[in-house]
Enzyme design. Structure first.
Site, short mmCIF file in Angstrom:
data_model
loop_
_atom_site.label_atom_id
_atom_site.label_comp_id
_atom_site.label_asym_id
_atom_site.label_seq_id
_atom_site.Cartn_x
_atom_site.Cartn_y
_atom_site.Cartn_z
N LYS A 111 -37.13 40.03 -18.61
CA LYS A 111 -36.55 40.20 -17.28
C LYS A 111 -35.33 39.31 -17.04
O LYS A 111 -34.54 39.58 -16.16
CB LYS A 111 -37.61 39.95 -16.20
CG LYS A 111 -38.63 41.06 -16.13
CD LYS A 111 -39.42 41.03 -14.86
CE LYS A 111 -40.27 42.29 -14.75
NZ LYS A 111 -41.04 42.33 -13.53
N LYS A 192 -41.60 49.65 -22.45
CA LYS A 192 -42.71 50.19 -21.66
C LYS A 192 -42.17 50.93 -20.43
O LYS A 192 -41.08 50.60 -19.93
CB LYS A 192 -43.69 49.10 -21.26
CG LYS A 192 -43.19 48.16 -20.20
CD LYS A 192 -44.35 47.41 -19.56
CE LYS A 192 -43.82 46.59 -18.41
NZ LYS A 192 -44.76 46.28 -17.38
N LYS A 195 -41.51 50.54 -13.43
CA LYS A 195 -41.04 51.04 -12.13
C LYS A 195 -39.67 50.51 -11.75
O LYS A 195 -39.00 51.08 -10.91
CB LYS A 195 -42.07 50.77 -11.03
CG LYS A 195 -42.44 49.31 -10.83
CD LYS A 195 -43.39 49.18 -9.65
CE LYS A 195 -44.69 48.50 -10.00
NZ LYS A 195 -44.56 47.10 -10.42
#
Ligand code: AQP
Length: 327
Positions: A111, A192, A195
């Site tokens: 991230k 993966k 969202k």
């Protein structure tokens, strides 16, 4: 009864990955376990959130919990920010966490990659997650495979606290589904399904229209072959679609391979889309009813009251053991 705790961030629209990796298990476990399920809004703000969007997403995720089959009479359903003890224990556990441990977390690396500046909360996220779990002395934590590393840190922190201050916390175990523990992106099977991926075509949102679901699956990347075969190493894209099929239909991987033997990807993808629609459509119908009914706020208020009772007991014990003066 064993105690279960888990949560999902309201950081975007819930995906089929969140459903298969987490929510589906939440629903199954409520029948045989004492369950606490949160919407982890304090975690969501570890990356910037627009306030109106955060409010909407928090309501949407909570409504999807209920629409997916979570029963407030069986499970305690609440918002993390409604139980202030999460932030309190989170801080105390942050002081027991080593920088090196946090630096090793792959979610942080993913991230923060390529970002010029990253909030400190994104770095200390795993300590707050440990607090979420340890506050309730959870035995089991149903999560997707991507959260395994965070859970290992939780276990280490629980051991560390117990050794330093005396036996306090239950050491939690992860509960990870065998098939579907990591649903991958439709456009790139090395990532993966997530969202917060800006490419809408990379994920199926639980609230996607059936027509959108059909389109996304028909466009999902596959290899240039035509064999419907589960082989994650050599056929990662098709294997991911088989995992989704297996989860939505209840069929085994072998049954699916046999069903599409010699048929190519076309019929397989078409049927897969129908399997996904069959799972999500009834959830979507209940979702809209729940949003209209206004019952959500009562459910969340009652859930937070129940959760806070347990959380306060733990924080009181932890404070005593760490040497804080009583009021
Ligand atoms: N692709 C996935 N396959 C299986 N399980 C998954 N989970 C998430 N993605 C997949 C599981 O869903 C739960 C909730 O995750 P989260 O919202 O706390 O954060 P996350 O793991 O970071 O999920 P996302 O969708 O990727 O969110 P963003 O994009 O905001 O970071 C967890 O149990 C997770 O394992």
């Amino acid at each position: 009864m064993k105690r279960v705790l888990s949560g999902i961030q309201p950081s975007g629209q819930l995906t089929l990955g969140n459903y298969i990796g987490a929510l589906k298990n939440f629903v199954e476990m409520q029948h045989s376990h004492e369950c606490y399920y949160m919407v982890v809004d304090l975690h969501a703000i570890t990356v910037p959130q627009e306030p109106a969007a955060l409010r909407e997403q928090t309501e949407a995720v909570s409504a999807l919990y209920i629409a997916s089959g979570l029963d407030p009479a069986k499970a305690t359903i609440f918002l993390q920010s409604h139980v202030h003890q999460h932030a309190e224990l989170g801080w105390m556990l942050t002081t027991l966490t080593y920088m090196g441990e946090l630096e090793r977390m792959t979610q942080f690396k993913d991230k923060s990659a390529g970002k010029e500046s990253v909030g400190a909360g994104l770095f200390t996220y795993p300590s707050l997650m440990a607090a979420d779990i340890l506050l309730y002395n959870a035995d089991l934590v149903p999560v997707g495979d991507d959260q395994k590393q965070h859970l290992e840190l939780t276990r280490d922190l629980a051991h560390r606290f117990n050794q330093r201050f005396g036996d306090t916390f239950t050491i939690p175990e992860p509960y990870i589904p065998k098939v579907g523990a990591r649903i991958m992106s439709l456009d790139d099977a090395s990532k993966k399904m997530s969202k917060s991926n800006p490419n809408q075509g990379s994920f199926i949102a639980m609230l996607d229209d059936p027509a959108v679901i059909r389109k996304k699956i028909s466009r999902a990347v596959t290899d240039s072959g035509r064999e419907v075969k589960y082989d994650p190493q050599n056929k990662p894209e098709v294997s991911n679609l088989i995992s989704i099929y297996a989860n939505c239909s209840g069929k085994s991987v072998a049954e699916i391979e046999a069903l599409y033997d010699g048929q190519g990807y076309g019929p397989f993808k078409k049927d897969l889309a129908e399997q996904v629609v069959a799972v999500l459509e009834p959830i979507q119908q209940r979702y809209h009813e729940i949003r209209k009914s206004g019952e959500l706020y009562d459910i969340l208020r009652q859930g937070a009251e129940r959760a806070a009772e347990q959380a306060e007991k733990t924080v009181k014990t932890v404070k005593e053991k760490m040497g804080f003066l009583a009021r």
